[in-house]
Design a protein around this motif. Structure first.
Motif, short mmCIF file in Angstrom:
data_model
loop_
_atom_site.label_atom_id
_atom_site.label_comp_id
_atom_site.label_asym_id
_atom_site.label_seq_id
_atom_site.Cartn_x
_atom_site.Cartn_y
_atom_site.Cartn_z
N ASN A 302 -69.99 7.59 -67.12
CA ASN A 302 -69.91 6.93 -68.43
C ASN A 302 -68.56 7.14 -69.12
N ARG A 303 -67.52 7.39 -68.33
CA ARG A 303 -66.17 7.36 -68.88
C ARG A 303 -65.72 5.90 -68.95
N ALA A 304 -64.97 5.56 -69.97
CA ALA A 304 -64.55 4.17 -70.16
C ALA A 304 -63.13 3.97 -69.67
N PHE A 305 -62.88 2.82 -69.07
CA PHE A 305 -61.56 2.42 -68.62
C PHE A 305 -61.17 1.12 -69.31
N VAL A 306 -59.88 0.97 -69.61
CA VAL A 306 -59.38 -0.22 -70.31
C VAL A 306 -58.12 -0.70 -69.61
N CYS A 307 -58.07 -1.99 -69.30
CA CYS A 307 -56.89 -2.59 -68.68
C CYS A 307 -55.86 -2.91 -69.76
N GLN A 318 -62.58 9.31 -72.70
CA GLN A 318 -63.77 10.16 -72.67
C GLN A 318 -64.69 9.76 -73.82
N LEU A 319 -65.93 9.42 -73.50
CA LEU A 319 -66.89 9.02 -74.52
C LEU A 319 -67.72 10.22 -74.94
N MET A 329 -62.05 9.13 -76.90
CA MET A 329 -60.79 9.86 -76.99
C MET A 329 -60.01 9.63 -75.70
N HIS A 330 -58.71 9.40 -75.85
CA HIS A 330 -57.86 9.22 -74.68
C HIS A 330 -58.04 10.43 -73.77
#
Length: 733
Positions: A302-307, A318-319, A329-330
Motif C-alpha cells: 500500500n505504498r503509493a507511486f506517482v509518475c 509512504q501512506l 509522505m515522500h
C-alpha cells in the motif's frame, strides 16, 4: 480558462546533483540503453520488458489472466510542435505475449487499430472496454483474440475539453463498479445491460485503488489526492455533498527531485526552478498507483507511486492512516524512487501485475505538453534541445525487488470454481481483483457456500472476507445474514462497509447496528455517516438532516445526542460506559447541502463558433460545466466578479494566465493553482475567444457585455508587467 497547467506536461533536461544518494541499478536495462542514466532505490532492479520494436507511445494497458499485456498506443498525441497527427487514426490496441515465460514480452499483435486519441482500456466481462473520444466502447473478445461487434456504452464519455482534460483510466473497483479519472460517472454491466451513475469527480490523468477500495488520483500539480472511505457509499441522498470524504490532498509538499535541470513550461516564474535549474515542484503528476503486489518487501504494501514525466522520474510515497484520515509522505526526501537523466524517459502510468512486481508505461517522446497551453518559452527550449524532433518510441519497464525471485505468471486459466474463491485470499491484490471479477461475471451459485465460509472466517483473512462480501453483492446473492458475522470484525473498513451494505437490505438487522456501535472508531464513524438512516429510522432524509443541524454542531454534539435520538424516534443504544454513541459520530460530520448553480441565462448561438462548445473544450474541465468550479482545479465562474466586472481583467486572465492566490466571492483560493493563458494558441482565433468569453459572460455573469474580436486582438498584444503571468494585484482594470 483553466486554473491549472496541463497534465502530460513539461519535458525535462536535468543534471545530477545527488548521485551518491541513490544506488545505480544492477543489470537495470536491456542492451542499447545506458544503465548509468537510471538511478533506482537500493535493493530494486529495472528491466525493459517491451521496447519500441513491440510498442509505441504506450499510454495505458491491462493484463489478462494468461499474463498477456493489452496495450493502448496514442502516437497521435504531440508527435511534433504543431500536433499535426492529432486527428489521425493512428492509435492501436496491441496484445503483447511472453512466449518463453522469462518475463520479457516477445511478440506483439494488433487487436484494434485506426483509433483517434484513444485513452483508456479495461479487460472486463469477457471483453474489452475502451475509450475513444467522445465514446466509450465495449468489444467482446472472441476465439482467436478476434474483436466481436463493438457496443456503444456511452456516447459522451469523453466529450468536450482539451485532450489533456478528458475522462480516462477505467478502473474496476472493489464494489464492482468501474470508475474513471476526470469524470463524475461510474459504469457497470449487469445481465448484458450497461448502467451509468454519478459519483464524485476525481483527478486528471490516472486512477488507482487500495485494498479496501479507496480511490487515489492527482492532477498535474497535486501529487496525491484520495478518498477517505470506499466510494461505494457516496452521496446516498440528492444534494448531500460529502466533499470532506473524497478528493482530499494527502501530500502537501508537491516536491520533485530530478537528476538534472529541466525546461518547463513556465520555468521563468520565480520558485519553479532553483538556482541550479532544478524543478522544485511537480508540474505533471499523473498515473498514480497504490502497490498491492507480493514481490516487494512488506513495508511497500500500500505504498503509493506517482509518475512525473517532466522530471523523468517515478516518486514513492509512504501512506499512513490516522483513523480514516490518510497522509502521504515522500518515502525518501531529497531523491526519487526512480529517476533518469534520459530526456525522453516519460513514465505516465504504473500498474500492479500478476507477478507481484510493478510495470511502468513510458511513452518515450520529446514533447508532452499539449500545444494549447504551450508557452513560447517552452517552445524555444524544446527547439534548442532537439526534443521537438525526437522520434516517438515506446517502452514498458518492470521494477522488482532484487532479493526476491519474481514469481512466474500464475496459472489462472481453466481453474475450477472453488479455486477462484480460494484466490480471494491471495497476497497479491491483482490476483484477488481478477478472481472477484471472474466470480461476479460467472455468477455461479455453486460458489456461494464457499464465499460465505470465507466471510465467516474473516478473522483469519479480513481482506479475503472483504472480497467475498463484494463478490456476493456483485452476484446478487448477498443477504443480511451473510453480513451479520462481520459486526464482530476488528477490521474497521470491513465492518464499516458491511454496515453500509446492511442498510441496503430489504430487512436490515438492528442487531448489527447495536453491535457495531459498541466499539465505535473514527473509521467506522465515517461509514456510519454514509449509511442510510432510513434503514433504521423511518424519516425522510430532509427531515433527518434538518434535525441533525438543529441538535448537533461541529465539535459540540455529545451532550445533545440523547435529545436528537428522541427527536428521530431512534432506539437509544448505549455506547461505551453507558454514553450514547449511535448517532453523534455520524452527525458531527454532516456537510452542507449545496445546490449546483444552473446557467444564469440562455445563450444564443455565436457566429461562426458556438461559445458554449468552446467553453466546454477549454474551460469546463477545470471550472465545471455550469461554472460552479471544481475543487483543486478551478474556482467558480458563476457570478464571479472576475467574470462580471472588468472586461480588461477577464481578457488579461484568459489570454496571459493567472497565478497566486485569488479571492472569488469572498472566498480565498490559495492552493498553488496556475491558469495558463491562451494568447500563444494560434489555433484559437480572436473571434473564437470572443465567442467563448461572451458565453461565459452571458451564462455566468451578472452584467453581460459584448466582447469583440478586435478587443481580443489588442489584449493579445499586451502582457503582464513582469512578462510572466498576471497576479490578482497586477491585472489590468
Amino acid at each position: 480558462m483553466s486554473f491549472r497547467p496541463s497534465l502530460l506536461y513539461l519535458p525535462t533536461l536535468m543534471i545530477s546533483v545527488w548521485m551518491g544518494l541513490l544506488t545505480s541499478c544492477q543489470n537495470p536495462v536491456s542492451p542499447g540503453y545506458d544503465p548509468g542514466a537510471f538511478k533506482l532505490e537500493e535493493g530494486f532492479s529495472l528491466k525493459l520488458v517491451a521496447g519500441p520494436d513491440l510498442v509505441r507511445t504506450p499510454v495505458a494497458m491491462d493484463q489478462d489472466v494468461q499474463g498477456r499485456l493489452w496495450v493502448l498506443e496514442m502516437p497521435g498525441y504531440m508527435a511534433d510542435l504543431a500536433s499535426s497527427t492529432e486527428e489521425a487514426a493512428v492509435g492501436k490496441i496491441k496484445i503483447l505475449t511472453d512466449e518463453n515465460g522469462d518475463g520479457i514480452f516477445d511478440r506483439s499483435a494488433s487487436f484494434l487499430d485506426s483509433l483517434v486519441l484513444a485513452r483508456a482500456l479495461l479487460l472486463v466481462y469477457d471483453g474489452l472496454l475502451y475509450a475513444e473520444p467522445p465514446n466509450l466502447w465495449f468489444v467482446p473478445i472472441l476465439e482467436g483474440d478476434q474483436a466481436g461487434p463493438k457496443e456503444l456504452v456511452d456516447s459522451v464519455y469523453a466529450t468536450g475539453g482539451n485532450v489533456e482534460h478528458q475522462a480516462n483510466s477505467l478502473t474496476y473497483n472493489l464494489d464492482n463498479w468501474i470508475y474513471n479519472a476526470k469524470s463524475t460517472f461510474r459504469y457497470q454491466r449487469k445481465n448484458g445491460v450497461w448502467k451509468k451513475e454519478r459519483t464524485a469527480f476525481r483527478g486528471q490523468w490516472g486512477l488507482s485503488r487500495d485494498d479496501v477500495g479507496r480511490l487515489y488520483s492527482n492532477n498535474n500539480s497535486r501529487t496525491l489526492v484520495a478518498d477517505m472511505v470506499s466510494p461505494a457509499f457516496f452521496k446516498p441522498y440528492p444534494g448531500l455533498q460529502l466533499s470532506h470524504l473524497y478528493n482530499q490532498e494527502i501530500d502537501t509538499s508537491f516536491r520533485v527531485y530530478p537528476l538534472h535541470p529541466t525546461a518547463v513550461n513556465r520555468g521563468y516564474i520565480p520558485g519553479v526552478l532553483d538556482s541550479a535549474g532544478l524543478l522544485q515542484r511537480v508540474t505533471s503528476a499523473c498515473g498514480p498507483l497504490v502497490y498491492r503486489g507480493h514481490q516487494f518487501p512488506e513495508t511497500y504494501q500500500n505504498r503509493a507511486f506517482v509518475c512525473t514525466p517532466e522530471a523523468n522520474a517515478l516518486q514513492a510515497y509512504q501512506l499512513s492512516e490516522q483513523g480514516p484520515r490518510l497522509q502521504a509522505m515522500h518515502a525518501s526526501p531529497g531523491r526519487e524512487f526512480l529517476a533518469s537523466t534520459e530526456e525522453i524517459f516519460r513514465p505516465v502510468n504504473a500498474y500492479n501485475n500478476a507477478r507481484g512486481t510493478l510495470y511502468i508505461n513510458d511513452i518515450h517522446q520529446g514533447i508532452i505538453q499539449h500545444f494549447t497551453y504551450m508557452t513560447s518559452y517552452l517552445r524555444n527550449q524544446l527547439q534548442a534541445s532537439g526534443l521537438d524532433s525526437a522520434a516517438q518510441g515506446g517502452r514498458i519497464w518492470e521494477i522488482s525487488y532484487q532479493a526476491e525471485q519474481a514469481p512466474s505468471m500464475p496459472r489462472l486459466v481453466g481453474r475450477p470454481m472453488q479455486d477462484w474463491v480460494e484466490l480471494l485470499r491471495h497476497p497479491n491484490g491483482w490476483i484477488r481483483d481478477k478472481a472477484q471479477a471472474y466470480l461476479v461475471h460467472q455468477g455461479d451459485a455453486a460458489a456461494v457456500p464457499e464465499l460465505v465460509a470465507l466471510i465467516e472466517g474473516h478473522q483469519a483473512n479480513p481482506l479475503g472476507a472483504l472480497h467475498a462480501m463484494w463478490t456476493l453483492e456483485g452476484m446478487g446473492a448477498l443477504t443480511a445474514a451473510h453480513l451479520l458475522p462481520l459486526c464482530e470484525s476488528a477490521h474497521d473498513h470491513l465492518v464499516g462497509q458491511a454496515l453500509g451494505l446492511m442498510t441496503r437490505m430489504p430487512k436490515p438487522l438492528p442487531f448489527f447496528m447495536q453491535e457495531y456501535v459498541k466499539r465505535p472508531t473514527p473509521t467506522k464513524d465515517f461509514y456510519l455517516l454514509l449509511a442510510n438512516p432510513e434503514a433504521f429510522f423511518p424519516l425522510p432524509w430532509k427531515k433527518w438532516l434538518s434535525l441533525t443541524e438543529r441538535y448537533l454542531q461541529e465539535g459540540s454534539g455529545l451532550h445533545r445526542e440523547a435529545a436528537l435520538q428522541g427527536a428521530l424516534g431512534a432506539p437509544s443504544v448505549p455506547g461505551p460506559e453507558g454514553q450514547p454513541s449511535l448517532i453523534q459520530p455520524l452527525l458531527v460530520q454532516v456537510a452542507d447541502i449545496r445546490q449546483q448553480p444552473l446557467l444564469a441565462r440562455t445563450q444564443s448561438r455565436d457566429t461562426p463558433t458556438h461559445g458554449s462548445l468552446l467553453y466546454r473544450e477549454h474551460c469546463g474541465s477545470c471550472h465545471g460545466p455550469t461554472g460552479e468550479g471544481i475543487a483543486l482545479l478551478g474556482p467558480p465562474l458563476y457570478e464571479s466578479e472576475y467574470v462580471s466586472q472588468s472586461t480588461a481583467r477577464l481578457l488579461g486572465i484568459v489570454l496571459h494566465g493567472l497565478e497566486g492566490p485569488i479571492t472569488v466571492k469572498g472566498k480565498l483560493y490559495d492552493d498553488g493553482v496556475v491558469m495558463p493563458g491562451l494568447a500563444a494558441n494560434q489555433a484559437l482565433s480572436d473571434q473564437e475567444i470572443a465567442n467563448m468569453l461572451n458565453f461565459v459572460r452571458n451564462a455566468f455573469g451578472t452584467a453581460p457585455q459584448n466582447i469583440r474580436p478586435e478587443m481580443v486582438k489588442k489584449a493579445r498584444q499586451s502582457s503582464p508587467p513582469d512578462g510572466a503571468l498576471y497576479r490578482a494585484e497586477t491585472l489590468p482594470e
